[in-house]
Design a protein around this motif. Structure first.
Motif, PDB file in Angstrom:
ATOM      1  N   TYR A 174     -17.145  45.706  10.447  1.00 42.25           N
ATOM      2  CA  TYR A 174     -17.629  44.336  10.402  1.00 42.25           C
ATOM      3  C   TYR A 174     -16.688  43.576   9.475  1.00 42.25           C
ATOM      4  O   TYR A 174     -16.512  43.971   8.321  1.00 42.25           O
ATOM      5  N   TYR A 175     -16.079  42.528   9.981  1.00 45.18           N
ATOM      6  CA  TYR A 175     -15.155  41.696   9.179  1.00 45.18           C
ATOM      7  C   TYR A 175     -14.113  42.565   8.457  1.00 45.18           C
ATOM      8  O   TYR A 175     -13.954  42.478   7.243  1.00 45.18           O
TER       9      TYR A 175
ATOM     10  N   ILE B 190     -17.464  50.410   8.576  1.00 42.63           N
ATOM     11  CA  ILE B 190     -18.877  50.748   8.352  1.00 42.63           C
ATOM     12  C   ILE B 190     -19.123  52.223   8.634  1.00 42.63           C
ATOM     13  O   ILE B 190     -19.781  52.916   7.863  1.00 42.63           O
TER      14      ILE B 190
ATOM     15  N   GLY C  55     -28.852  56.755   3.007  1.00 38.34           N
ATOM     16  CA  GLY C  55     -29.498  55.740   2.171  1.00 38.34           C
ATOM     17  C   GLY C  55     -29.465  54.370   2.834  1.00 38.34           C
ATOM     18  O   GLY C  55     -28.856  54.194   3.900  1.00 38.34           O
ATOM     19  N   ASN C  56     -30.081  53.409   2.183  1.00 41.37           N
ATOM     20  CA  ASN C  56     -30.075  52.034   2.702  1.00 41.37           C
ATOM     21  C   ASN C  56     -28.634  51.552   2.848  1.00 41.37           C
ATOM     22  O   ASN C  56     -27.829  51.683   1.924  1.00 41.37           O
ATOM     23  N   GLY C  57     -28.329  51.001   4.020  1.00 41.12           N
ATOM     24  CA  GLY C  57     -26.992  50.449   4.255  1.00 41.12           C
ATOM     25  C   GLY C  57     -25.937  51.497   4.578  1.00 41.12           C
ATOM     26  O   GLY C  57     -24.754  51.168   4.712  1.00 41.12           O
ATOM     27  N   ALA C  58     -26.343  52.773   4.746  1.00 45.49           N
ATOM     28  CA  ALA C  58     -25.358  53.839   5.015  1.00 45.49           C
ATOM     29  C   ALA C  58     -24.723  53.690   6.392  1.00 45.49           C
ATOM     30  O   ALA C  58     -23.598  54.152   6.613  1.00 45.49           O
TER      31      ALA C  58
ATOM     32  N   LYS D 263     -26.926  53.934   9.540  1.00 45.17           N
ATOM     33  CA  LYS D 263     -27.736  54.642  10.549  1.00 45.17           C
ATOM     34  C   LYS D 263     -28.028  53.743  11.772  1.00 45.17           C
ATOM     35  O   LYS D 263     -27.826  54.145  12.903  1.00 45.17           O
ATOM     36  N   THR D 264     -28.523  52.535  11.497  1.00 46.47           N
ATOM     37  CA  THR D 264     -28.833  51.628  12.610  1.00 46.47           C
ATOM     38  C   THR D 264     -27.564  51.297  13.380  1.00 46.47           C
ATOM     39  O   THR D 264     -27.571  51.246  14.618  1.00 46.47           O
ATOM     40  N   THR D 265     -26.462  51.102  12.657  1.00 40.72           N
ATOM     41  CA  THR D 265     -25.181  50.822  13.328  1.00 40.72           C
ATOM     42  C   THR D 265     -24.818  51.975  14.254  1.00 40.72           C
ATOM     43  O   THR D 265     -24.411  51.762  15.399  1.00 40.72           O
TER      44      THR D 265
ATOM     45  N   HIS E 151     -36.686  57.493   6.835  1.00 42.95           N
ATOM     46  CA  HIS E 151     -36.657  57.711   5.385  1.00 42.95           C
ATOM     47  C   HIS E 151     -37.812  58.633   4.985  1.00 42.95           C
ATOM     48  O   HIS E 151     -37.823  59.173   3.893  1.00 42.95           O
TER      49      HIS E 151
END
Ligand SMILES: Nc1ncnc2c1ncn2[C@@H]1O[C@H](COP(=O)(O)OP(=O)(O)OP(=O)(O)O)[C@@H](O)[C@H]1O
Length: 210
Positions: free
Chosen positions: A11-12, A16, A34-37, A39-41, A186
Motif C-alpha cells: 500500500y503506497y 504489507i 497481531g493487530n495490523g499484521a 491477516k485481512t489483507t 484473536h
C-alpha cells in the motif's frame, strides 16, 4: 490444495505482506498475527478481492489471475465486519448468493434456521445488530460449492450459543465435502473445537505455516 506463489502486496509503496511460496494441503488453518499484521489483507488476496503481485491457485490448477470467474466460484469469504447496502434485506442477499453460486452442499435453509436468521431475514440489513449481520455473512459464505472458505474473525459478535453451531458446520463441510478453511481469530481455537491442520503466522511481513 491452495498454492500461494510469489505474492507481494504493497500500500503506497509500503510492503504489507509477502509470500514467496506456500502450499496448503486440504485442511483447516488458523491464521494468527497481531493487530495490523496483515491477516485481512492476506484473506482478501486469497479471495481475489484486491490487486496484488503473484498468484494463488486453488485445487493446484485454477488461477486467481488466469481463471478469475472459476476461481471465485471456488472461494468464499466472510468479512470480519460485513457491510452491505443498507436497503437490501437478508433475503435479497441470500437470493443473490444462491442465484449466482447455487444453494450448495447442504441445506442453507437448515443453517439459516439454526442461526435464527428467519426471524429477521425479511428486514433491511440497516436494522441488523452486529451479531445478526455476522450470522448473515457466515450463512452467505456457506452457499455454493466452494473448495475453500475464508473466515475473517468469525467469532467476534457471535453469541455463545452460536459458536458451537458454526464449528459444527465447519467440521461438516471439511469432512463431508472436502472444503478447506482459513480462519483468522484473536480468540483461542482449541483442538476440542476444531482439529487444526496447521497454524499460519505472519512473521516480519511474511506468511508462514508452522
Ligand atoms: N486500504 C488500505 N490502505 C492502506 N493501508 C492499508 C489498507 N488496508 C490495510 N492497510 C494496512 O495494512 C496493514 C495490515 O492490515 P490488515 O487489516 O491486513 O491487518 P490485520 O492483521 O487484519 O489486523 P487486525 O487484527 O487489527 O484486524 C496495516 O498496517 C494497515 O494499516
Amino acid at each position: 490444495m491452495i498454492t500461494l506463489h510469489q505474492i507481494q502486496k504493497k500500500y503506497y509503496d509500503s510492503l504489507i505482506i509477502s509470500v514467496p511460496k506456500l502450499e496448503l494441503p486440504h485442511g483447516i488453518y488458523w491464521m494468527q498475527g497481531g493487530n495490523g499484521a496483515g491477516k485481512t489483507t492476506c484473506l482478501k488476496i486469497i479471495a481475489g478481492l484486491i490487486p496484488f503481485e503473484g498468484d494463488v491457485l486453488v485445487k493446484s490448477t485454477i488461477s486467481s489471475k488466469r481463471q478469475p470467474v472459476q476461481y471465485r466460484q471456488m472461494v468464499s469469504y466472510a468479512e470480519a465486519e460485513p457491510l452491505y447496502p443498507a436497503f437490501l434485506t437478508g433475503r435479497d442477499l441470500l437470493q443473490l448468493h444462491t442465484g449466482a453460486r447455487g444453494e450448495g452442499y447442504e441445506s442453507i435453509t437448515e443453517l439459516s434456521a439454526l442461526l435464527g436468521i428467519p426471524a429477521f431475514i425479511h428486514n433491511p440489513v440497516s436494522s441488523y445488530s452486529s451479531g445478526m449481520l455476522k450470522k448473515l455473512s457466515l450463512l452467505l459464505a456457506f452457499t455454493g460449492r466452494p473448495a475453500l472458505i475464508l473466515l475473517d474473525e468469525p467469532l467476534i459478535t457471535l453469541d455463545t450459543a452460536t459458536i458451537p453451531i458454526l464449528y459444527d458446520w465447519i467440521r461438516r463441510f471439511h469432512t463431508q465435502h472436502g472444503v478447506s478453511f482459513v480462519i483468522t481469530s484473536h480468540q483461542l481455537i482449541t483442538a476440542g473445537e476444531l482439529q487444526l491442520t496447521a497454524t499460519l503466522v505472519i512473521d516480519n511481513k511474511e506468511l508462514k505455516k508452522v
